[in-house]
Design a protein around this motif. Structure first.
Motif, PDB file in Angstrom:
ATOM      1  N   ALA A 380      22.800  51.406   2.014  1.00  0.00           N
ATOM      2  CA  ALA A 380      23.275  50.171   1.376  1.00  0.00           C
ATOM      3  C   ALA A 380      24.765  49.960   1.645  1.00  0.00           C
ATOM      4  CB  ALA A 380      23.001  50.215  -0.117  1.00  0.00           C
ATOM      5  N   ASN A 381      25.546  51.042   1.569  1.00  0.00           N
ATOM      6  CA  ASN A 381      26.980  50.936   1.845  1.00  0.00           C
ATOM      7  C   ASN A 381      27.233  50.539   3.296  1.00  0.00           C
ATOM      8  OD1 ASN A 381      27.676  51.657  -0.746  1.00  0.00           O
ATOM      9  ND2 ASN A 381      27.898  53.831  -0.274  1.00  0.00           N
ATOM     10  N   SER A 382      26.461  51.142   4.193  1.00  0.00           N
ATOM     11  CA  SER A 382      26.583  50.823   5.612  1.00  0.00           C
ATOM     12  C   SER A 382      26.250  49.357   5.856  1.00  0.00           C
ATOM     13  CB  SER A 382      25.645  51.719   6.438  1.00  0.00           C
ATOM     14  OG  SER A 382      25.481  51.227   7.740  1.00  0.00           O
ATOM     15  N   LYS A 383      25.182  48.900   5.226  1.00  0.00           N
ATOM     16  CA  LYS A 383      24.756  47.502   5.393  1.00  0.00           C
ATOM     17  C   LYS A 383      25.838  46.532   4.911  1.00  0.00           C
ATOM     18  CE  LYS A 383      21.218  44.276   3.701  1.00  0.00           C
ATOM     19  NZ  LYS A 383      19.992  44.144   2.888  1.00  0.00           N
ATOM     20  N   LYS A 384      26.408  46.802   3.742  1.00  0.00           N
ATOM     21  CA  LYS A 384      27.417  45.897   3.189  1.00  0.00           C
ATOM     22  C   LYS A 384      28.657  45.839   4.077  1.00  0.00           C
ATOM     23  CE  LYS A 384      29.986  44.726  -1.012  1.00  0.00           C
ATOM     24  NZ  LYS A 384      31.174  44.328  -0.215  1.00  0.00           N
ATOM     25  N   LYS A 385      29.137  47.012   4.514  1.00  0.00           N
ATOM     26  CA  LYS A 385      30.330  47.044   5.357  1.00  0.00           C
ATOM     27  C   LYS A 385      30.067  46.328   6.683  1.00  0.00           C
ATOM     28  CE  LYS A 385      32.188  51.349   3.436  1.00  0.00           C
ATOM     29  NZ  LYS A 385      32.497  52.784   3.705  1.00  0.00           N
ATOM     30  N   PHE A 386      28.852  46.494   7.200  1.00  0.00           N
ATOM     31  CA  PHE A 386      28.477  45.839   8.448  1.00  0.00           C
ATOM     32  C   PHE A 386      28.485  44.319   8.278  1.00  0.00           C
ATOM     33  CE2 PHE A 386      24.701  44.153  10.814  1.00  0.00           C
ATOM     34  CZ  PHE A 386      25.230  44.237  12.094  1.00  0.00           C
ATOM     35  N   GLU A 387      27.879  43.845   7.196  1.00  0.00           N
ATOM     36  CA  GLU A 387      27.823  42.400   6.948  1.00  0.00           C
ATOM     37  C   GLU A 387      29.220  41.824   6.724  1.00  0.00           C
ATOM     38  OE1 GLU A 387      25.143  42.073   3.668  1.00  0.00           O
ATOM     39  OE2 GLU A 387      23.353  42.078   4.942  1.00  0.00           O
ATOM     40  N   ASP A 388      30.058  42.566   6.005  1.00  0.00           N
ATOM     41  CA  ASP A 388      31.431  42.102   5.772  1.00  0.00           C
ATOM     42  C   ASP A 388      32.202  42.004   7.088  1.00  0.00           C
ATOM     43  OD1 ASP A 388      30.908  41.990   3.091  1.00  0.00           O
ATOM     44  OD2 ASP A 388      31.917  43.867   2.588  1.00  0.00           O
ATOM     45  N   ALA A 389      31.994  42.990   7.971  1.00  0.00           N
ATOM     46  CA  ALA A 389      32.689  42.995   9.254  1.00  0.00           C
ATOM     47  C   ALA A 389      32.228  41.827  10.123  1.00  0.00           C
ATOM     48  CB  ALA A 389      32.453  44.317   9.977  1.00  0.00           C
ATOM     49  N   LEU A 390      30.928  41.535  10.113  1.00  0.00           N
ATOM     50  CA  LEU A 390      30.425  40.404  10.886  1.00  0.00           C
ATOM     51  C   LEU A 390      30.970  39.081  10.341  1.00  0.00           C
ATOM     52  CD1 LEU A 390      26.654  41.209  11.594  1.00  0.00           C
ATOM     53  CD2 LEU A 390      28.596  41.414  13.136  1.00  0.00           C
ATOM     54  N   ALA A 391      31.016  38.977   9.016  1.00  0.00           N
ATOM     55  CA  ALA A 391      31.494  37.741   8.399  1.00  0.00           C
ATOM     56  C   ALA A 391      32.954  37.466   8.736  1.00  0.00           C
ATOM     57  CB  ALA A 391      31.314  37.808   6.883  1.00  0.00           C
ATOM     58  N   ALA A 392      33.701  38.533   9.022  1.00  0.00           N
ATOM     59  CA  ALA A 392      35.129  38.374   9.322  1.00  0.00           C
ATOM     60  C   ALA A 392      35.377  37.920  10.755  1.00  0.00           C
ATOM     61  CB  ALA A 392      35.855  39.691   9.065  1.00  0.00           C
ATOM     62  N   LEU A 393      34.336  37.970  11.610  1.00  0.00           N
ATOM     63  CA  LEU A 393      34.496  37.554  12.998  1.00  0.00           C
ATOM     64  C   LEU A 393      34.523  36.031  13.097  1.00  0.00           C
ATOM     65  CD1 LEU A 393      32.014  40.028  14.743  1.00  0.00           C
ATOM     66  CD2 LEU A 393      34.488  40.260  14.477  1.00  0.00           C
ATOM     67  N   LYS A 394      35.541  35.490  13.723  1.00  0.00           N
ATOM     68  CA  LYS A 394      35.702  34.049  13.856  1.00  0.00           C
ATOM     69  C   LYS A 394      35.590  33.647  15.331  1.00  0.00           C
ATOM     70  CE  LYS A 394      36.537  33.881   9.472  1.00  0.00           C
ATOM     71  NZ  LYS A 394      35.455  33.450   8.564  1.00  0.00           N
ATOM     72  N   PRO A 395      34.597  32.820  15.680  1.00  0.00           N
ATOM     73  CA  PRO A 395      34.450  32.369  17.065  1.00  0.00           C
ATOM     74  C   PRO A 395      35.750  31.749  17.579  1.00  0.00           C
ATOM     75  CG  PRO A 395      32.558  31.714  15.755  1.00  0.00           C
ATOM     76  CD  PRO A 395      33.577  32.247  14.790  1.00  0.00           C
ATOM     77  N   GLY A 396      36.087  32.118  18.799  1.00  0.00           N
ATOM     78  CA  GLY A 396      37.315  31.591  19.385  1.00  0.00           C
ATOM     79  C   GLY A 396      38.472  32.555  19.297  1.00  0.00           C
ATOM     80  N   THR A 397      38.464  33.399  18.288  1.00  0.00           N
ATOM     81  CA  THR A 397      39.555  34.378  18.131  1.00  0.00           C
ATOM     82  C   THR A 397      39.052  35.816  18.197  1.00  0.00           C
ATOM     83  OG1 THR A 397      39.352  34.336  15.717  1.00  0.00           O
ATOM     84  CG2 THR A 397      40.915  32.790  16.721  1.00  0.00           C
ATOM     85  N   CYS A 398      37.768  36.027  17.923  1.00  0.00           N
ATOM     86  CA  CYS A 398      37.228  37.389  17.924  1.00  0.00           C
ATOM     87  C   CYS A 398      37.080  37.892  19.363  1.00  0.00           C
ATOM     88  CB  CYS A 398      35.889  37.449  17.200  1.00  0.00           C
ATOM     89  SG  CYS A 398      34.642  36.326  17.852  1.00  0.00           S
ATOM     90  N   THR A 399      37.099  39.209  19.511  1.00  0.00           N
ATOM     91  CA  THR A 399      37.034  39.837  20.829  1.00  0.00           C
ATOM     92  C   THR A 399      35.850  40.792  20.905  1.00  0.00           C
ATOM     93  OG1 THR A 399      38.399  41.718  20.171  1.00  0.00           O
ATOM     94  CG2 THR A 399      39.552  39.744  20.972  1.00  0.00           C
ATOM     95  N   THR A 400      35.588  41.287  22.103  1.00  0.00           N
ATOM     96  CA  THR A 400      34.531  42.283  22.288  1.00  0.00           C
ATOM     97  C   THR A 400      34.810  43.518  21.442  1.00  0.00           C
ATOM     98  OG1 THR A 400      34.132  41.530  24.554  1.00  0.00           O
ATOM     99  CG2 THR A 400      33.313  43.701  23.976  1.00  0.00           C
ATOM    100  N   ALA A 401      36.071  43.934  21.401  1.00  0.00           N
ATOM    101  CA  ALA A 401      36.436  45.116  20.603  1.00  0.00           C
ATOM    102  C   ALA A 401      36.095  44.907  19.131  1.00  0.00           C
ATOM    103  CB  ALA A 401      37.926  45.422  20.761  1.00  0.00           C
TER     104      ALA A 401
END
Length: 516
Positions: A380-401
């Motif tokens: 559950a902790n892994s899932k939440k952190k993963f979802e939070d990290a994805l939500a922080a990605l903004k098209p146009g500014t996010c990178t492969t890294a």
């Protein structure tokens, strides 16, 4: 020795209750303060020891008569005595100043801001934490005869435990540079300090040259040879029937057994029917017999035990506790790992209603570190952190890294021996498809498969390859070109956790993405 866990345990339970009452704050707030202070001060201790001069000063401070090596066991009673608590605070304040210097006030302010607790309360709790930390280190060092060397190696082992535990706001005021730079460089600095101590020891021994002797004293070797000749003549005359070897038996240095240095380990799991599987390594046949007897009394025929004897293993001080511990975890789908002085309880045994954490701590005492590993909670902790990290990605500014970092957070929960992606993982990880298309459209990614060490290395290598292939095929099925991926098997060759514990094995069973 996990100093982070050991200190947090000493500062938990009754200490939290008394601390909350003493300072008039909620117990959850007090826990948060300690959880922030402990890794902060351990990080400061580690930094202090990264030079020979700092390490010597730190060792002297820890071994000071003012430091109580039994504070871990006595802390709750100290909290009940205002005078003792005041004295402890004064000693802890000295330790804090020794570690943090002119940054002590800044750290206090940063922790107060991070936790929402008043500055004066945080300052007092910092002193208690520092005094406890120094006391636990002193107790550990007193059990060793290597002094400063033990201190350095112990602190070197703490680095992975505190990495990622300090809030950014607190880290910044420590003035240790970036997180990445500190943790990348601290290991080599500690090794250099340890090497410096070794060099000093060798130089010190070499400098103790024998004093010149005069007169008859210079002929000591002649007197020794004469005495030996007389002794051999006498023995030859009185023991003609005996063999020459019987005259004197000298054990060469190489024949002296080295002191055992491996920790005894016991790993117990039960299946859905309650059958127990036990794998252990202990130092003597006597210990093996005792452990098998205790297991058979509890599990009877529902037991499969593989217990090895290795003379390089330290004595298992916990064997006498097993008769009281085993009945508490006799249930289906339970896990227990004991490695040295660390105990981990997992599976169904983590049910809060059972209160096994506190019961086990009481049974084993403060010398042991007891923890729970709940697989469901970890997922559950892994899932939440993963979802939070994805939500922080903004098209146009996010990178492969950015995408790679987010995807590496997620923990695939492959069934043992299986390469099939669990349905819940497939549903969750499909959310990464959009991120790849938005942020890493032209990227080339390696998908690395990793396993724990259960089973043979050959089988694990094959399994990790099929798991990596399964993840690649999953992404291809979602419309991403197969040419975007390569797959590689690592098997159990690159563990990131301790394979002797359930938590460590969970960390090691992973898919890791790397930008090519």
């Amino acid at each position: 020795m996990n100093l982070l866990q050991l200190t947090q345990t000493a500062l938990g339970g009754q200490v939290i209750e008394r601390m909350s009452a003493h300072y008039g704050i909620d117990s959850s707030k007090a826990t948060t303060v300690f959880d922030t202070l402990v890794p902060t001060l351990i990080g400061s201790v580690v930094k202090k020891a990264d030079t020979p001069e700092g390490a010597r000063a730190l060792y002297s401070a820890i071994m000071s008569p003012k430091v109580d090596p039994n504070i871990g066991a006595n802390l709750a009673s100290v909290m009940d005595n205002p005078v003792s608590l005041s004295n402890l605070g004064k000693i802890g304040e000295e330790h804090t100043t020794h570690l943090l210097g002119d940054k002590a006030r800044d750290v206090t302010n940063a922790v107060a801001q991070h936790t929402g607790v008043g500055i004066s309360t945080v300052a007092s709790m910092t002193s208690v934490t520092a005094a406890t930390l120094f006391g636990l280190l002193k107790k550990h060092l007193q059990a060793s005869h290597n002094g400063q060397h033990t201190l350095i190696t112990t602190l070197e082992h703490q680095v992975p435990f505190i990495q990622g535990k300090l809030p950014e706001g607190v880290w910044e005021v420590l003035g240790l540079g970036t997180v990445a730079a500190f943790f990348n460089g601290i290991g080599s600095k500690l090794k250099n300090t340890l090497s410096a101590f070794h060099v000093q020891m060798v130089q010190g021994a070499a400098s103790k040259a024998p004093e010149k002797k005069s007169g008859l004293a210079k002929l000591w070797w002649l007197w020794l040879l004469l005495a030996l000749a007389v002794l051999l003549f006498f023995m030859h005359g009185c023991n003609k029937e005996s063999t020459p070897a019987s005259a004197s038996v000298v054990t060469p240095p190489a024949a002296v057994s080295a002191a055992p240095d491996k920790s005894p380990v016991l790993a117990l799991t039960t299946d859905k029917d309650g059958k127990a599987t036990v794998v252990a390594t202990v130092g003597s046949e006597t210990e093996k017999v005792v452990i098998v007897g205790d297991l058979e009394k509890i599990y009877g025929d529902a037991l499969s035990a593989d217990i090895k004897v290795d003379s390089a293993t330290k004595p298992a001080d916990w064997t006498g506790k097993l008769p009281d511990l085993l009945p508490t975890i006799k249930m289906p789908n339970a896990e227990l790992t004991i490695k040295g002085n660390n105990i981990e309880i997992g599976g169904a045994a983590t049910d809060p209603k059972l209160a096994l954490l506190d019961k086990t701590k009481t049974l084993f005492g403060s010398a042991y570190t007891v923890s729970l590993f709940d697989l469901s909670e970890a997922m559950a902790n892994s899932k939440k952190k993963f979802e939070d990290a994805l939500a922080a990605l903004k098209p146009g500014t996010c990178t492969t890294a950015d995408v790679v970092k987010a995807m590496n957070i997620y923990a695939f929960n492959f069934a043992s021996g299986s390469f099939a992606i669990p349905k819940e993982d497939a549903l969750e990880f499909s959310k990464a498809v959009t991120a790849i298309k938005d942020c890493a459209k032209d990227a080339k990614l390696e998908i690395g498969g990793h396993t724990d060490n259960a089973g043979s290395s050959t089988v694990n290598m094959e399994l990790s390859q099929t798991r990596a292939n399964a993840v690649r095929d999953f992404f291809v099925s979602k419309g991403i070109a197969a040419s975007a991926f390569t797959t590689k098997a690592y098997g159990d060759s690159k563990p990131v956790g301790d394979n002797d514990t359930a938590a460590g094995r969970f960390q090691n069973r992973r898919i890791e993405f790397i930008e090519n």
